[in-house]
Design a protein around this motif. Structure first.
Motif, short mmCIF file in Angstrom:
data_model
loop_
_atom_site.label_atom_id
_atom_site.label_comp_id
_atom_site.label_asym_id
_atom_site.label_seq_id
_atom_site.Cartn_x
_atom_site.Cartn_y
_atom_site.Cartn_z
N ARG A 1 0.91 -1.02 -0.02
CA ARG A 1 0.01 -0.07 -0.17
C ARG A 1 0.87 1.29 0.16
O ARG A 1 1.88 1.37 0.69
CB ARG A 1 -0.80 0.03 1.22
N LEU A 2 0.62 2.19 -0.89
CA LEU A 2 1.48 3.58 -0.89
C LEU A 2 0.69 4.48 0.10
O LEU A 2 -0.33 5.06 0.04
CB LEU A 2 1.10 3.90 -2.15
N ALA A 3 1.74 4.59 1.04
CA ALA A 3 1.24 5.47 2.36
C ALA A 3 -0.01 5.15 2.74
O ALA A 3 -0.49 3.89 3.06
CB ALA A 3 1.47 6.89 1.94
N ASP A 4 -1.05 5.98 3.00
CA ASP A 4 -2.34 5.86 3.44
C ASP A 4 -3.36 6.00 2.37
O ASP A 4 -4.47 6.49 2.51
CB ASP A 4 -2.77 6.36 4.67
N THR A 5 -2.85 5.79 1.09
CA THR A 5 -3.67 5.83 -0.23
C THR A 5 -4.37 5.02 -0.33
O THR A 5 -4.32 3.74 0.20
CB THR A 5 -2.97 6.48 -1.21
N ASP A 6 -5.24 4.72 -1.52
CA ASP A 6 -5.93 3.61 -1.98
C ASP A 6 -5.24 2.83 -2.91
O ASP A 6 -5.75 1.93 -3.59
CB ASP A 6 -7.28 3.86 -2.53
N VAL A 7 -3.96 3.26 -3.24
CA VAL A 7 -3.07 2.72 -4.19
C VAL A 7 -2.32 1.22 -3.43
O VAL A 7 -1.55 1.76 -2.70
CB VAL A 7 -2.07 3.61 -4.70
N TRP A 8 -2.58 0.26 -4.08
CA TRP A 8 -1.79 -0.83 -3.91
C TRP A 8 -0.97 -1.17 -4.99
O TRP A 8 -1.47 -1.30 -6.15
CB TRP A 8 -2.58 -1.96 -3.67
N TYR A 9 0.40 -1.73 -5.00
CA TYR A 9 1.38 -1.55 -5.98
C TYR A 9 2.23 -2.55 -5.86
O TYR A 9 2.66 -2.85 -4.62
CB TYR A 9 1.91 -0.28 -6.41
N ARG A 10 2.81 -3.18 -6.77
CA ARG A 10 4.11 -4.06 -7.13
C ARG A 10 4.73 -3.56 -8.27
O ARG A 10 4.22 -3.63 -9.42
CB ARG A 10 3.95 -5.44 -6.90
N THR A 11 6.12 -3.28 -8.02
CA THR A 11 6.76 -2.85 -9.11
C THR A 11 8.30 -3.91 -9.32
O THR A 11 8.67 -4.37 -8.53
CB THR A 11 7.66 -1.58 -8.83
N GLU A 12 7.94 -4.60 -10.48
CA GLU A 12 9.04 -5.44 -11.06
C GLU A 12 9.93 -4.95 -12.37
O GLU A 12 9.54 -4.25 -13.00
CB GLU A 12 8.56 -6.87 -11.29
N LYS A 13 11.33 -5.42 -12.30
CA LYS A 13 11.84 -5.09 -13.63
C LYS A 13 11.89 -6.27 -14.36
O LYS A 13 12.37 -7.34 -14.35
CB LYS A 13 13.59 -4.82 -13.13
N VAL A 14 11.31 -5.87 -15.43
CA VAL A 14 10.79 -7.31 -16.62
C VAL A 14 11.62 -6.80 -18.05
O VAL A 14 11.48 -5.63 -18.48
CB VAL A 14 9.14 -7.05 -16.73
N PRO A 15 12.15 -7.93 -18.53
CA PRO A 15 12.75 -7.74 -19.82
C PRO A 15 11.66 -7.49 -20.65
O PRO A 15 10.67 -7.86 -20.78
CB PRO A 15 12.92 -9.22 -20.07
N ASN A 16 11.97 -6.54 -21.74
CA ASN A 16 11.20 -5.94 -22.87
C ASN A 16 10.52 -7.11 -23.86
O ASN A 16 9.49 -6.39 -24.38
CB ASN A 16 11.76 -4.71 -23.49
N ASP A 17 10.97 -8.03 -23.43
CA ASP A 17 10.43 -9.14 -24.74
C ASP A 17 9.43 -9.99 -24.12
O ASP A 17 8.80 -11.28 -24.46
CB ASP A 17 11.54 -9.90 -25.44
N ALA A 18 8.94 -9.55 -23.02
CA ALA A 18 7.95 -10.56 -22.10
C ALA A 18 6.70 -10.57 -22.48
O ALA A 18 6.12 -9.42 -22.87
CB ALA A 18 8.22 -10.11 -20.65
N ARG A 19 6.14 -11.42 -22.33
CA ARG A 19 4.61 -11.92 -22.72
C ARG A 19 4.06 -12.83 -21.50
O ARG A 19 4.55 -13.78 -21.31
CB ARG A 19 4.27 -12.26 -23.97
#
Length: 557
Positions: free
Chosen positions: A217-235
């Protein structure tokens, strides 16, 4: 005199070195075996404490069971071995120290020696340093857009959140460049929570180190997130589960998993308009990054004539019943004309499903564009209850295919009897079974098409009721190929880079092992990897690659 201690850890190899200003380094020198002695634990306890090797550099000793452990400031703990009651050494490097005592037996210090280096260390404390409680790592926001949002939000601009969600509509996940890495992107998965949202997990994409992928959760906002470093040829596909338990029962894992699925349904990404069906049952969101391989053959091309599909039932003594198959003949097929190559595909229903792999369309396109020789294709169907039994290196099923199905096809259709023009293929367990048929029946099948074959397989592997250690060594078929004479069979083998998960095996590593054994034995192998997981959105594109490799105009022998 200034002293520097270098302790390096590389994999499981431990190297230790001490050097003076002139650089008398002894890193990596071979250490001769030395005799060890046992020292009473009560004696070891008298050595516990801190010894000053140099300013701000301590050698600390502690007892762990029957062992004496040593640590140099800023370095890990290692066992030291007793040569006698007062002299101790490291086995991994030529270094040792000797405990020094006063006349009354009180420990005063030690003499540290390594090569030409000798250091007199005074005992500065008989106590161990206070243990430090490591802080939990702070969440680091990688997404530039979220960093901006956080700064704006902390400026008390609540409108920023509303604007953010409006911007994300039909544009999720958030894909942003990675500075200094042109081949990857920051991919941020987003979920808009509410007052009932306590946890958000996701499935799909990069394999998780610990098996769990939680959003933050981003601070006390309603935003829940997950960031990943992904190769650009991914599907790949992904979905969310809201408020699922943090842990599932380790003693009854499968039952707990079923219970979770009953009460915690999966959710597509409402901000991503690209949705597909998994196994024809579960909706999921699709992400294709900018360099994902094109899939030009999965849709009908203009002006391409369609082949013919006919359903059949083939009787089998080996299986004590009958099996349903669908036979594809290309538009140019002439029952009195030239003989075509033959392709037998396991999991035929999946290869005929436009939501999964539109096999007939792919065949129509490739044949019309002269990418492959015309093929007659047998899509072999499996009952849900018998699929695993059929495809786990089953001799009865192999007998059905070789002794009953293929002779029936040859009697009913104009197909070649040459192994070099006959292919057996499948995906997952089907890829495993195709490879098994290539080993046992190379007189029939001279080509194997394996899409994400389950080379981790070993007898009994799917019969375990709960997760745990394997009951046998994984990679059974690989060992069969290793011990058998080389067959005249060509292979197309592929695997997804994200297929690393499993209870006790790494699917990518097992496929690499199978590939390497084939090459070592002298087989012709075309190996390919795609940046994705164990799923149809990848296989539907690479199925054409496998056909071109084995039945292409230039590939046919």
């Amino acid at each position: 005199m200034k002293t520097v201690c270098h302790w390096l850890t590389l994999g499981f190899a431990l190297l230790v070195g001490v050097s003076l200003d002139g650089g008398d380094a002894l890193l990596g020198q071979e250490v001769q075996p030395r005799q060890t002695a046992k020292v009473d634990a009560k004696v070891l306890d008298t050595y516990v404490g801190q010894y000053e090797l140099a300013p701000k550099q301590l050698l600390t000793l502690r007892r762990e069971g029957p062992y004496l452990m040593a640590q140099v400031t800023g370095q890990p703990w290692f066992v030291v071995y007793a040569e006698n009651d007062t002299r101790f050494f490291w086995k991994v490097v030529p270094a040792q120290f000797t405990i020094q005592k006063s006349k009354d037996g009180t420990v005063e210090g030690l003499l540290f020696e390594q090569g030409k280096v000798k250091l007199q260390a005074k005992r500065v404390s008989a106590e161990l340093p206070t243990e430090v409680e490591l802080p939990e790592p702070k969440e680091v926001v990688q997404s530039p857009r979220l960093i901006t949002l956080t700064k704006t939000f902390w400026g008390a601009n609540r409108e920023a959140l509303k604007q953010f969600w409006q911007e994300m509509q039909d544009k999720s996940p958030l894909v942003e460049p990675v500075q200094g890495d042109a081949h990857s992107s920051w991919v941020t998965f987003l979920w808009r929570g509410n007052d009932k949202t306590r946890r958000v997990s996701m499935t799909g994409g990069l394999p998780a180190v610990d098996g769990e992928k939680w959003l933050t959760r981003l601070a006390d906002t309603d935003v829940w997130y997950r960031t990943e470093k992904v190769p650009n040829d991914a599907r790949f596909t992904y979905y969310f589960i809201i408020n699922r338990p943090e842990k599932l029962s380790p003693t009854n894992y499968l039952a707990a998993l079923v219970e979770m699925r009953l009460h915690c349904p999966t959710h597509c990404d409402p901000l991503n308009p690209n949705t597909v069906l998994l196994q024809g049952m579960i909706p999921a969101s699709l992400l294709e990054l900018s360099e994902a391989p094109a899939q030009p053959w999965v849709k009908p091309l203009e002006g391409v004539p369609k082949g013919t599909l006919k359903e059949h039932k083939v009787k089998s003594k080996s299986l004590k019943g009958e099996r349903a198959v669908t036979v594809y003949t290309p538009a140019s097929y002439d029952p009195k004309g030239e003989k075509h190559g033959l392709l037998v595909l396991f999991d035929g229903g999946l290869y005929q499903d436009d939501e999964m792999i539109p096999g007939p369309t792919i065949l129509d396109n490739l044949i019309a564009r002269k990418k492959i020789q015309p093929l007659v294709v047998v899509f072999v169907k499996h009952e849900l209850a018998t699929r695993n039994e059929d495809l786990m290196c089953s001799d009865p099923f192999a007998d059905f295919v070789v002794k009953e199905l293929v002779p029936w096809v040859r009697a009913e259709f104009r197909v070649s009897e040459e192994p070099a023009r006959t292919i057996v293929g499948g995906l997952s367990l089907g890829g495993l079974m195709a490879s098994y048929c290539g080993l046992r029946h190379s007189d029939v099948f001279g080509n194997v098409l394996s899409q994400s074959g389950s080379y981790w397989f070993y007898p009994g592997g799917l019969e375990q009721k709960e997760l745990g250690l394997p009951v046998a060594e994984p990679g059974w078929l690989t060992r069969e190929y290793l011990s058998a004479p080389r067959r005249d069979v060509r292979f197309y083998v592929e695997k997804g880079r994200f297929e690393q998960g499993g209870s006790f095996t790494n699917g990518v590593a097992e496929t690499h092992r199978f590939r390497d054994v084939l090459k070592a034995k002298g087989y012709s192998v075309q190996y390919s990897e795609f940046t994705g997981g164990h799923e149809y959105v990848c296989w539907r594109g690479s199925f054409a690659d496998g056909l071109i490799a084995l039945a292409g105009v230039r590939a046919v022998r």
